[in-house]
Design an enzyme around this catalytic site. Structure first.
Site, PDB file in Angstrom:
ATOM      1  N   ASP A 262      89.429 -12.476  -8.677  1.00  0.00           N
ATOM      2  CA  ASP A 262      90.252 -12.133  -7.516  1.00  0.00           C
ATOM      3  C   ASP A 262      90.608 -13.435  -6.781  1.00  0.00           C
ATOM      4  O   ASP A 262      89.723 -14.226  -6.450  1.00  0.00           O
ATOM      5  CB  ASP A 262      89.510 -11.190  -6.572  1.00  0.00           C
ATOM      6  CG  ASP A 262      90.421 -10.642  -5.487  1.00  0.00           C
ATOM      7  OD1 ASP A 262      91.082  -9.622  -5.736  1.00  0.00           O
ATOM      8  OD2 ASP A 262      90.472 -11.247  -4.395  1.00  0.00           O
ATOM      9  N   ASN A 270     100.991 -15.186   1.126  1.00  0.00           N
ATOM     10  CA  ASN A 270     102.190 -14.376   1.365  1.00  0.00           C
ATOM     11  C   ASN A 270     102.635 -14.439   2.818  1.00  0.00           C
ATOM     12  O   ASN A 270     103.830 -14.574   3.116  1.00  0.00           O
ATOM     13  CB  ASN A 270     101.922 -12.914   0.978  1.00  0.00           C
ATOM     14  CG  ASN A 270     102.050 -12.681  -0.515  1.00  0.00           C
ATOM     15  OD1 ASN A 270     102.833 -13.341  -1.190  1.00  0.00           O
ATOM     16  ND2 ASN A 270     101.269 -11.752  -1.026  1.00  0.00           N
ATOM     17  N   ASP A 279     104.321 -15.001  -5.490  1.00  0.00           N
ATOM     18  CA  ASP A 279     104.629 -14.844  -6.917  1.00  0.00           C
ATOM     19  C   ASP A 279     104.380 -16.149  -7.673  1.00  0.00           C
ATOM     20  O   ASP A 279     103.847 -16.145  -8.785  1.00  0.00           O
ATOM     21  CB  ASP A 279     106.088 -14.418  -7.095  1.00  0.00           C
ATOM     22  CG  ASP A 279     106.342 -12.991  -6.627  1.00  0.00           C
ATOM     23  OD1 ASP A 279     105.356 -12.253  -6.418  1.00  0.00           O
ATOM     24  OD2 ASP A 279     107.522 -12.626  -6.477  1.00  0.00           O
ATOM     25  N   GLU A 305      96.382  -9.240  -6.771  1.00  0.00           N
ATOM     26  CA  GLU A 305      95.874 -10.553  -7.145  1.00  0.00           C
ATOM     27  C   GLU A 305      94.582 -10.453  -7.954  1.00  0.00           C
ATOM     28  O   GLU A 305      93.831 -11.424  -8.081  1.00  0.00           O
ATOM     29  CB  GLU A 305      95.624 -11.401  -5.889  1.00  0.00           C
ATOM     30  CG  GLU A 305      94.509 -10.902  -4.980  1.00  0.00           C
ATOM     31  CD  GLU A 305      94.973  -9.873  -3.949  1.00  0.00           C
ATOM     32  OE1 GLU A 305      94.302  -9.725  -2.923  1.00  0.00           O
ATOM     33  OE2 GLU A 305      96.014  -9.227  -4.187  1.00  0.00           O
TER      34      GLU A 305
END
Length: 396
Positions: A262, A270, A279, A305
């Site tokens: 993770d 973000n 991305d 993620e």
């Protein structure tokens, strides 16, 4: 014999090449299937038409010029065909050798025309085509030899191998048999068997290219079905299928480990830099991890993620090896920040490692243990690897 009437065979060849060019044009324009390769095939088929349908167009021209122009068109057709073949096979090697070979052949043909020889252009072209046909066989064997059965690969390469043999045979006759060239010049049309073989080769090569196109389309569909569209990692469904298959092999002594991953504080990326940066971060992580894994390892994106690696082990209980690989993945990401808009964005990830237990057909137990270790790694400060205890015998 009626069916070997040369003008009829040439008309059939002309019609076939025109229809083939139209079919490839439809694939390029309407369906957008390998458009660059399709356009090359359109040009390759059209380059053959003047030779087949315009036998009287150059009546009265010097024989050297007439034959030289014909051989240049045939050479161009083969070169375009080989370039299309490489694109269908996804070859990433620059076609410099094709350029050198075809360039040398074209220079030889032009030199023969300039010298006034009516035999030299044909001999040079036959030898050049033989070499290019051999290259086509090699490209097919390299491109699909390890992904298709030997029989299918041989059938696909067979028309190009036949082109190599026939071109070499004709060149040998032209060079070694006295008067052979003069006999060819005396008759502007090819012999019936030569015309028939030319039509068969054209059809065979076209069918081989169509087969490769279908194979490429199937591979593309499989890729879209099994891969995450952003990162190219296995999607959740495909990863769960791979996990179930690995679990089924466990009773045969073929062990594996799961590494749950993770990305730490991914939401901050973000929020601070936008979803495009997020991305880019996902792509960056996957590229780093894939470069550190073996071809037989399976990296899947389970969502957001969160990723997971299915790691086949040479020794079923070699948990230390799995932990070492997880640590390598962690360290490589920590040492390789994402370059985004002229700044470095540091990225880290947390890892949980677990071995499977028997009686867990779908691998749910090992997934749960790896996930629990992942959350322990995050609770202990992130950017670390936590390893589960060895599973006890019996159901997981």
């Amino acid at each position: 014999m009626k069916f070997l009437d040369v003008p009829t065979l040439l008309q059939i060849s002309t019609a076939f090449n025109l229809m083939a060019a139209l079919a490839w044009l439809v694939l390029a324009k309407a369906f957008r299937i390998a458009p660059r390769a399709s356009w090359l095939m359109v040009a390759s088929h059209l380059a053959r038409v003047p030779h087949l349908s315009c036998g009287d167009c150059m009546v009265g021209w010097p024989a050297a010029v007439r034959l030289g122009l014909t051989e240049l068109l045939l050479l161009a057709s083969i070169v375009l065909l080989l370039l299309a073949l490489r694109r269908m096979l996804g070859s990433r090697v620059r076609p410099r050798h094709i350029a050198w070979i075809s360039g040398a052949g074209a220079v030889g043909i032009v030199a023969g025309m300039a010298s006034g020889s009516a035999i030299a252009p044909q001999g040079v072209n036959l030898l050049t085509v033989a070499v290019l046909a051999a290259l086509a066989v090699r490209e097919i064997w390299r491109g699909v030899g390890d992904r298709l059965s030997t029989g299918i690969t041989v059938c696909t390469a067979l028309p190009f191998a036949a082109l190599f043999v026939l071109s070499l045979l004709q060149a040998s006759l032209l060079i070694l048999v006295p008067g052979w060239g003069e006999r060819l010049l005396a008759n502007p049309l090819p012999g019936p068997w030569r015309a028939a073989l030319g039509l068969m080769l054209t059809v065979g090569i076209s069918l081989s290219l169509i087969a490769l196109m279908i194979w490429r389309l199937i591979m593309r569909i499989q890729h879209l079905t099994h891969r995450d569209p952003l990162t190219g990692a296995l999607n959740r469904r495909a990863f769960e299928q791979a996990l179930a298959e690995a679990q089924a092999q466990l009773a045969r002594g073929r062990g594996f480990a799961l590494i749950m991953i993770d990305i730490d504080h991914f939401k901050r990326v973000n929020d601070a830099h936008g979803h495009a940066a997020g991305d880019a971060a996902l792509l960056h992580c996957v590229a780093l991890w894939q470069a550190s894994l073996r071809e037989l390892d399976r990296l899947g994106r389970l969502g957001g993620e969160e990723f997971c690696v299915l790691l086949p082990l040479s020794s079923p209980r070699d948990q230390a090896a799995a932990a070492m690989i997880a640590e390598r993945l962690r360290a490589r990401l920590e040492a390789s920040p994402l370059r985004w808009q002229s700044q470095d964005l540091p990225l880290t990830a947390s890892f949980g490692v677990a071995l499977p237990g028997v009686g867990d057909a779908r691998g749910e137990g090992v997934l749960a243990r790896a996930d629990a270790e992942l959350y322990r790694a995050k609770a202990e400060g992130r950017n670390r690897v936590c390893v589960a205890d060895q599973p006890t015998p019996g159901p997981a």
